[in-house]
Every structure is written in C-alpha cells, then in structure tokens.
Write an enzyme that holds these catalytic residues in place. Structure first.
Site, mmCIF file in Angstrom:
data_model
loop_
_atom_site.group_PDB
_atom_site.id
_atom_site.type_symbol
_atom_site.label_atom_id
_atom_site.label_comp_id
_atom_site.label_asym_id
_atom_site.label_seq_id
_atom_site.Cartn_x
_atom_site.Cartn_y
_atom_site.Cartn_z
ATOM 1 N N ARG A 197 0.833 -1.200 0.000
ATOM 2 C CA ARG A 197 0.000 0.000 0.000
ATOM 3 C C ARG A 197 0.869 1.252 0.000
ATOM 4 O O ARG A 197 0.530 2.267 -0.606
ATOM 5 C CB ARG A 197 -0.945 0.015 1.209
ATOM 6 C CG ARG A 197 -1.729 1.327 1.353
ATOM 7 C CD ARG A 197 -2.876 1.208 2.337
ATOM 8 N NE ARG A 197 -2.462 0.716 3.616
ATOM 9 C CZ ARG A 197 -1.895 1.453 4.592
ATOM 10 N NH1 ARG A 197 -1.648 2.750 4.391
ATOM 11 N NH2 ARG A 197 -1.573 0.915 5.745
ATOM 12 N N TYR A 233 -15.764 16.563 -16.899
ATOM 13 C CA TYR A 233 -16.217 15.182 -16.756
ATOM 14 C C TYR A 233 -17.232 15.083 -15.624
ATOM 15 O O TYR A 233 -17.076 15.710 -14.574
ATOM 16 C CB TYR A 233 -14.989 14.315 -16.493
ATOM 17 C CG TYR A 233 -15.260 12.903 -16.053
ATOM 18 C CD1 TYR A 233 -16.034 12.041 -16.823
ATOM 19 C CD2 TYR A 233 -14.723 12.412 -14.859
ATOM 20 C CE1 TYR A 233 -16.267 10.745 -16.419
ATOM 21 C CE2 TYR A 233 -14.945 11.116 -14.459
ATOM 22 C CZ TYR A 233 -15.729 10.284 -15.241
ATOM 23 O OH TYR A 233 -15.962 9.002 -14.839
ATOM 24 N N ASP A 260 -6.468 18.643 -15.762
ATOM 25 C CA ASP A 260 -6.768 17.283 -16.198
ATOM 26 C C ASP A 260 -6.299 17.162 -17.638
ATOM 27 O O ASP A 260 -6.877 17.765 -18.550
ATOM 28 C CB ASP A 260 -8.271 17.016 -16.080
ATOM 29 C CG ASP A 260 -8.649 15.580 -16.416
ATOM 30 O OD1 ASP A 260 -7.939 14.937 -17.216
ATOM 31 O OD2 ASP A 260 -9.666 15.091 -15.892
ATOM 32 N N LYS A 320 -7.401 5.777 -19.826
ATOM 33 C CA LYS A 320 -7.665 6.210 -21.187
ATOM 34 C C LYS A 320 -6.425 6.034 -22.073
ATOM 35 O O LYS A 320 -5.962 4.918 -22.277
ATOM 36 C CB LYS A 320 -8.167 7.648 -21.162
ATOM 37 C CG LYS A 320 -9.291 7.910 -20.146
ATOM 38 C CD LYS A 320 -10.501 7.011 -20.305
ATOM 39 C CE LYS A 320 -11.712 7.487 -19.515
ATOM 40 N NZ LYS A 320 -11.561 7.473 -18.041
#
Length: 380
Positions: free
Chosen positions: A46, A98, A170, A195
């Site tokens: 982690r 978005y 972004d 993406k």
C-alpha cells in the site's frame, strides 16, 4: 532524451536478478525486513511497490515533472489532488468537465466545506470573475469533456501564481505526448490512466504529477493513508501501454482529423467540434500549447435526440461505451451517458445538448471508420 525513448526505457530498466528486459509484476502484499530495526525501500505494497514505482517514474518524466503518484482510478487521483485544500477553501472549475469531476466537487467536497464555482466559459476572464479571497485552486480540463473546449494554461498559470492559487489540469484527453501543462505553468497534472496512457481498454487507473515538493507530499500522504492504490498488475498494464503512446496518439489524431473533415461537410451534421479544425473557436490557442489535437471529437446532428439514437444504433465498428482512449473506436451520447446523471437544467447550463455525439476515434483503418459513419448517418 526524446519522448518515445523515455516512455520505453525510464522506469523500465532490465531486472537485476535475471536480466529480464520486461520489469516483473511484484504481486506481493508485503516485503521481508532485514531485522526488527531495519526496513528496505519497500515494506508494504500500500505504501510502495516496485512495479508501481516504475510506472510513477515514467509518468513523472513524460510530464516533465519531479514526482508522480498513481491511483486505482482517475477520480481517485482527482480526490488525491483535492487534498491540497482544506475546509473553507474555494475552487474555480471549468464548467465543461467530466461528470465524475462534477460529482466530486458537489457530492464530496462541498459537504466537506470546499465550495466550487464554475467559469461560464473557457475564456480566462470568466475564471477571473469567479476568484474569491478564499480561492485556493483552479481546476481545468483542456481539451474538455465533451465539448473539447481549450483553456489558456499559460494565462491561468499567471493568474494562479500571482494569487498563490494551485492550477490543476486534467490532461487526460491530450496525454503528455500532445500537451505538458507543467511546462506551461500548471502546478498539478491529473490523468485517468484508464484512457490513452493505458490505451487498450483493459485497466483502470489514475495519476497525479507535480514538481512542487509540498504539493506532492500532500498527494503522496493521502495515497498511503487512504489506500486507493493501483495493483501491481494494473501498473504493469499501464506501463506497457505507455511504451506505444507516441505511435498510438499520432494515429488517433490522424484518423480523428480525417473524420472531422469528412463529417464537417455532411448535411446531417450541424457542427463538428475538434481542436484540429480551423473552425474550432480555440484552434490557434490549441496550436500554441499543444503539439497535436488528440483522438476525441464531438458532433451535433440535425434532428436532435431521435437522430442521435438512429445514428448510434446503426454504427457497426463503434461500440457504445462510456470510456475512451482505447485502440478501438467508441461512441457515446453525452446527454444520456457521461453526463446523464446530471439534471436537465445542469446539462443545459453546460451546453450538453441532446443532439451531441462523442466519438473516441480508434486505430482502425480510417476508410473503414468513414464508411461506417456515413452509412449510419444515411439512416437518419
């Protein structure tokens, strides 16, 4: 070094034990310590994992940044970027963003005490109109989703620096191959690595890139504490995708520009939105801050939603899907899909009209894609 050399080599050196030219997937939750009083660089996945570290090294270099932190999704990365804020702070955001970003601002950040105002357009002056004394972040998507609007990163960076505000960009639609916001003055860059960076519709992930040590520390501490990390296999898949990013982005753009020019002349199409077209309102701005225009285009149809339903239903090569940036071509109705959960009033405010179709142009042969689009338009 050049972009494609970094994408293939940095963070991907041959493995030391066996000489494997492909870095291994360290599919482990924990690492043995030398003793009670010692621990190595990696001790619990982690907090850090070699496969994830390799990906983060590559991402930081591709964006010309100093640090990168990766996450289990793009919205997890965005939430991490929000950790530089505190209750009482204010954000100015692009209006055309978005849907997941809007939900973070309104459903998560606002109850936490961070309010968001939305610039009425992509014009720099509209961002200035929204700035308050308590504004601590400007958040932009450029190109935006789904209207492919372009914000002036340099101008917004000058405003942010003058006022001690963090500019976060972004960069998902452009990818670091076509745009590097840190070079233009931004402070944080966020990606949905799902993406174009992954590029094959087989993995979900996100990333935040920064050069400022303090900003990075806030994001990194959140990564370790909240634990929304990508697994080693996900990191390996994204790293593999990045190696072909240059080639893929060039082909995405080539196909998108060809189809945008074809669609712009079609009588059933009222408007084509693509930054690479001279008809795009911010075409010159896009040229000044991007080295290419990407593989996303949006069109509006005469006939509204009934025409959209007919065309999308008739497509054969374009899958109806909510994502983008993969090797295959995808189609979506922004009003019914990506921004469907928003109210009609909110969609109207964003100019997300029912007549819009968003196309993620893949790597198929351009003539085949053109033929598919034309036969589908013929059904209207």
């Amino acid at each position: 070094m050049h972009f494609e050399t970094i994408a293939i080599h940095d963070g991907n050196t041959p493995e030391s034990c066996t000489g494997s030219v492909t870095p291994p997937v360290y599919q482990t939750s924990t690492f043995a310590r030398p003793s009670l009083d010692e621990r190595g660089e990696f001790f619990y996945s982690r907090i850090g994992n070699p496969t994830r570290s390799a990906l983060e090294t590559t991402l930081a270099l591709l964006e010309n940044g100093k640090h990168a932190t990766t996450f289990a999704s793009g919205v997890a990365a965005m939430m991490a970027a929000m950790q530089v804020l505190k209750p009482g702070d204010h954000v100015v955001s692009s209006l055309d963003v978005y849907g997941g970003s809007y939900r973070i601002f309104e459903q998560l950040m606002r109850p936490w005490g961070v309010k968001t105002s939305y610039a009425a357009s992509e014009a720099t002056e509209r961002y200035l109109d929204c700035i308050r004394p308590e504004t601590r972040m400007i958040w932009v998507e450029t190109p935006s989703n789904p209207l492919l609007q372009i914000c002036d990163i340099r101008a917004l960076a000058a405003i942010a620096n003058e006022r001690g505000i963090v500019l976060a960009v972004d960069n998902t639609f452009a990818s670091p191959y076509f745009q590097r916001p840190l070079d233009l003055g931004a402070h944080l860059v966020v990606h949905s690595t799902t993406k174009y960076l992954g590029g094959h519709s087989d993995v979900i992930g996100g990333a935040v890139i920064a050069s400022d040590d303090k900003l990075h520390l806030a994001v990194r501490d959140y990564q370790g504490a909240a634990g929304a990390i990508p697994g080693p296999w996900d990191c390996w898949l994204i790293s593999r995708g990045i190696k072909t990013l240059k080639i893929r982005m060039e082909e995405h753009q080539k196909n998108a520009l060809h189809l945008a020019r074809v669609l712009e002349k079609h009588p059933a199409v009222s408007r084509v939105i693509y930054p690479g077209l001279e008809s795009h309102p911010q075409h010159e701005l896009a040229k000044s801050q991007m080295s290419g225009f990407g593989g996303m285009l949006t069109l509006a149809l005469h006939g509204g939603l009934p025409a959209v339903r007919k065309m999308i239903g008739a497509l054969k090569l374009f899958a109806i899907a909510d994502s983008l940036g993969g090797v295959e071509s995808l189609v979506a109705s922004p009003a019914l899909m990506t921004l469907g959960p928003l109210s009609q009033a909110e969609r109207d405010r964003r100019a997300c009209t029912d007549d819009l179709i968003r196309l993620s142009i893949g790597l198929e042969n351009a003539e085949d894609l053109e033929a598919d689009l034309l036969q589908a338009l013929a059904t209207i």
